[in-house]
Design a protein around this motif. Sequence first.
Motif, PDB file in Angstrom:
ATOM      1  N   GLU A  24       0.837  -1.209   0.000  1.00 40.88           N
ATOM      2  CA  GLU A  24       0.000   0.000   0.000  1.00 40.88           C
ATOM      3  C   GLU A  24       0.872   1.260   0.000  1.00 40.88           C
ATOM      4  O   GLU A  24       0.620   2.193  -0.759  1.00 40.88           O
ATOM      5  N   ARG A  25       1.883   1.291   0.821  1.00 36.46           N
ATOM      6  CA  ARG A  25       2.754   2.481   0.918  1.00 36.46           C
ATOM      7  C   ARG A  25       3.543   2.732  -0.355  1.00 36.46           C
ATOM      8  O   ARG A  25       3.811   3.877  -0.696  1.00 36.46           O
ATOM      9  N   THR A  26       3.928   1.669  -1.048  1.00 35.91           N
ATOM     10  CA  THR A  26       4.782   1.816  -2.229  1.00 35.91           C
ATOM     11  C   THR A  26       4.000   1.788  -3.538  1.00 35.91           C
ATOM     12  O   THR A  26       4.579   1.979  -4.598  1.00 35.91           O
ATOM     13  N   GLU A  27       2.707   1.527  -3.446  1.00 42.98           N
ATOM     14  CA  GLU A  27       1.838   1.412  -4.625  1.00 42.98           C
ATOM     15  C   GLU A  27       2.312   0.320  -5.570  1.00 42.98           C
ATOM     16  O   GLU A  27       2.234   0.442  -6.788  1.00 42.98           O
ATOM     17  N   LEU A  28       2.809  -0.753  -4.985  1.00 44.52           N
ATOM     18  CA  LEU A  28       3.199  -1.944  -5.734  1.00 44.52           C
ATOM     19  C   LEU A  28       2.313  -3.095  -5.298  1.00 44.52           C
ATOM     20  O   LEU A  28       1.732  -3.077  -4.216  1.00 44.52           O
ATOM     21  N   SER A  29       2.230  -4.113  -6.125  1.00 46.47           N
ATOM     22  CA  SER A  29       1.414  -5.270  -5.764  1.00 46.47           C
ATOM     23  C   SER A  29       2.193  -6.178  -4.809  1.00 46.47           C
ATOM     24  O   SER A  29       3.434  -6.209  -4.820  1.00 46.47           O
ATOM     25  N   ILE A  30       1.446  -6.906  -4.022  1.00 49.59           N
ATOM     26  CA  ILE A  30       2.050  -7.907  -3.146  1.00 49.59           C
ATOM     27  C   ILE A  30       2.788  -8.922  -4.003  1.00 49.59           C
ATOM     28  O   ILE A  30       3.881  -9.365  -3.658  1.00 49.59           O
ATOM     29  N   ARG A  31       2.216  -9.242  -5.141  1.00 49.28           N
ATOM     30  CA  ARG A  31       2.842 -10.187  -6.068  1.00 49.28           C
ATOM     31  C   ARG A  31       4.231  -9.703  -6.500  1.00 49.28           C
ATOM     32  O   ARG A  31       5.185 -10.484  -6.544  1.00 49.28           O
ATOM     33  N   SER A  32       4.354  -8.414  -6.826  1.00 48.45           N
ATOM     34  CA  SER A  32       5.661  -7.867  -7.220  1.00 48.45           C
ATOM     35  C   SER A  32       6.666  -7.980  -6.088  1.00 48.45           C
ATOM     36  O   SER A  32       7.819  -8.380  -6.293  1.00 48.45           O
ATOM     37  N   LEU A  33       6.244  -7.622  -4.886  1.00 53.38           N
ATOM     38  CA  LEU A  33       7.150  -7.691  -3.738  1.00 53.38           C
ATOM     39  C   LEU A  33       7.595  -9.127  -3.477  1.00 53.38           C
ATOM     40  O   LEU A  33       8.776  -9.375  -3.199  1.00 53.38           O
ATOM     41  N   LEU A  65      13.202   3.058  -4.412  1.00 58.81           N
ATOM     42  CA  LEU A  65      14.297   3.284  -5.353  1.00 58.81           C
ATOM     43  C   LEU A  65      14.146   2.366  -6.570  1.00 58.81           C
ATOM     44  O   LEU A  65      14.233   2.809  -7.717  1.00 58.81           O
ATOM     45  N   ILE A  66      13.892   1.106  -6.309  1.00 57.80           N
ATOM     46  CA  ILE A  66      13.708   0.143  -7.392  1.00 57.80           C
ATOM     47  C   ILE A  66      12.482   0.518  -8.221  1.00 57.80           C
ATOM     48  O   ILE A  66      12.511   0.455  -9.456  1.00 57.80           O
ATOM     49  N   ARG A  67      11.412   0.917  -7.542  1.00 59.06           N
ATOM     50  CA  ARG A  67      10.187   1.312  -8.265  1.00 59.06           C
ATOM     51  C   ARG A  67      10.462   2.465  -9.221  1.00 59.06           C
ATOM     52  O   ARG A  67       9.885   2.540 -10.298  1.00 59.06           O
ATOM     53  N   ARG A  68      11.363   3.354  -8.849  1.00 59.96           N
ATOM     54  CA  ARG A  68      11.711   4.480  -9.725  1.00 59.96           C
ATOM     55  C   ARG A  68      12.473   4.024 -10.966  1.00 59.96           C
ATOM     56  O   ARG A  68      12.488   4.713 -11.978  1.00 59.96           O
ATOM     57  N   MET A  69      13.109   2.877 -10.890  1.00 55.99           N
ATOM     58  CA  MET A  69      13.832   2.343 -12.041  1.00 55.99           C
ATOM     59  C   MET A  69      12.894   1.654 -13.038  1.00 55.99           C
ATOM     60  O   MET A  69      13.206   1.579 -14.228  1.00 55.99           O
ATOM     61  N   LYS A  70      11.758   1.176 -12.547  1.00 55.47           N
ATOM     62  CA  LYS A  70      10.843   0.408 -13.396  1.00 55.47           C
ATOM     63  C   LYS A  70      10.374   1.167 -14.638  1.00 55.47           C
ATOM     64  O   LYS A  70      10.419   0.617 -15.739  1.00 55.47           O
ATOM     65  N   PRO A  71       9.912   2.420 -14.522  1.00 52.16           N
ATOM     66  CA  PRO A  71       9.422   3.114 -15.717  1.00 52.16           C
ATOM     67  C   PRO A  71      10.503   3.355 -16.767  1.00 52.16           C
ATOM     68  O   PRO A  71      10.201   3.598 -17.924  1.00 52.16           O
ATOM     69  N   LEU A  72      11.747   3.254 -16.350  1.00 51.22           N
ATOM     70  CA  LEU A  72      12.849   3.438 -17.289  1.00 51.22           C
ATOM     71  C   LEU A  72      13.198   2.139 -18.009  1.00 51.22           C
ATOM     72  O   LEU A  72      14.073   2.117 -18.871  1.00 51.22           O
ATOM     73  N   GLY A  73      12.520   1.070 -17.652  1.00 52.50           N
ATOM     74  CA  GLY A  73      12.685  -0.195 -18.353  1.00 52.50           C
ATOM     75  C   GLY A  73      13.899  -1.006 -17.955  1.00 52.50           C
ATOM     76  O   GLY A  73      14.328  -1.890 -18.704  1.00 52.50           O
ATOM     77  N   SER A  75      15.988  -3.930 -16.364  1.00 52.22           N
ATOM     78  CA  SER A  75      15.702  -5.326 -16.049  1.00 52.22           C
ATOM     79  C   SER A  75      15.909  -5.560 -14.556  1.00 52.22           C
ATOM     80  O   SER A  75      16.591  -4.775 -13.874  1.00 52.22           O
ATOM     81  N   LEU A  76      15.338  -6.648 -14.056  1.00 51.21           N
ATOM     82  CA  LEU A  76      15.539  -7.002 -12.653  1.00 51.21           C
ATOM     83  C   LEU A  76      17.024  -7.212 -12.369  1.00 51.21           C
ATOM     84  O   LEU A  76      17.524  -6.834 -11.309  1.00 51.21           O
ATOM     85  N   GLU A  77      17.733  -7.778 -13.326  1.00 49.94           N
ATOM     86  CA  GLU A  77      19.167  -7.997 -13.156  1.00 49.94           C
ATOM     87  C   GLU A  77      19.913  -6.670 -13.010  1.00 49.94           C
ATOM     88  O   GLU A  77      20.781  -6.520 -12.148  1.00 49.94           O
ATOM     89  N   ARG A  78      19.546  -5.705 -13.831  1.00 52.70           N
ATOM     90  CA  ARG A  78      20.230  -4.401 -13.767  1.00 52.70           C
ATOM     91  C   ARG A  78      19.871  -3.675 -12.474  1.00 52.70           C
ATOM     92  O   ARG A  78      20.707  -2.987 -11.881  1.00 52.70           O
ATOM     93  N   MET A  79      18.618  -3.828 -12.029  1.00 54.09           N
ATOM     94  CA  MET A  79      18.215  -3.249 -10.747  1.00 54.09           C
ATOM     95  C   MET A  79      19.040  -3.877  -9.621  1.00 54.09           C
ATOM     96  O   MET A  79      19.485  -3.174  -8.705  1.00 54.09           O
TER      97      MET A  79
END
Length: 132
Positions: A24-33, A65-73, A75-79
């Motif tokens: 809820e705080r990060t506006e991400l899904s539980i599935r993503s976390l 921080l990771i969420r801010r990287m997502k819109p830039l495309g 990869s999980l590896e690069r994150m």
Amino acid sequence: MAGEIQGEQAGPGERTMKIGEVAERTELSIRSLRHWDEVGLLSPSAHSPGGFRLYTESDVERILLIRRMKPLGFSLERMADFCRALDNRDSDRAASDAVIADIRAEAAERLERLRTHLGYAEEFLVVVERLA
């Protein structure tokens, strides 16, 4: 809640949150976390005796921080590369700074592409509004 903490990073008395609150705080899904934990991108600092993931404020900051990287495309590896570089700055400053600089350059390029695409979208909306 502090008595429930099991983990190396969560300090005594440090406030922890369950995954639903963090989602809820990060506006991400539980599935993503959960996925990020499963692939080793970001693991919670602790677990309850019942196995529930428990996150600290530091975990939430890292998630954002990771969420801010997502819109830039990125990869999980690069994150993960970026997170490791941040974590290893004390032990290997030169290597960490090189990775961070590389990712910064990638982010700047990706941002410029997004700005170009945003411009195209705005132009398109102007055209559509004229037709309406």
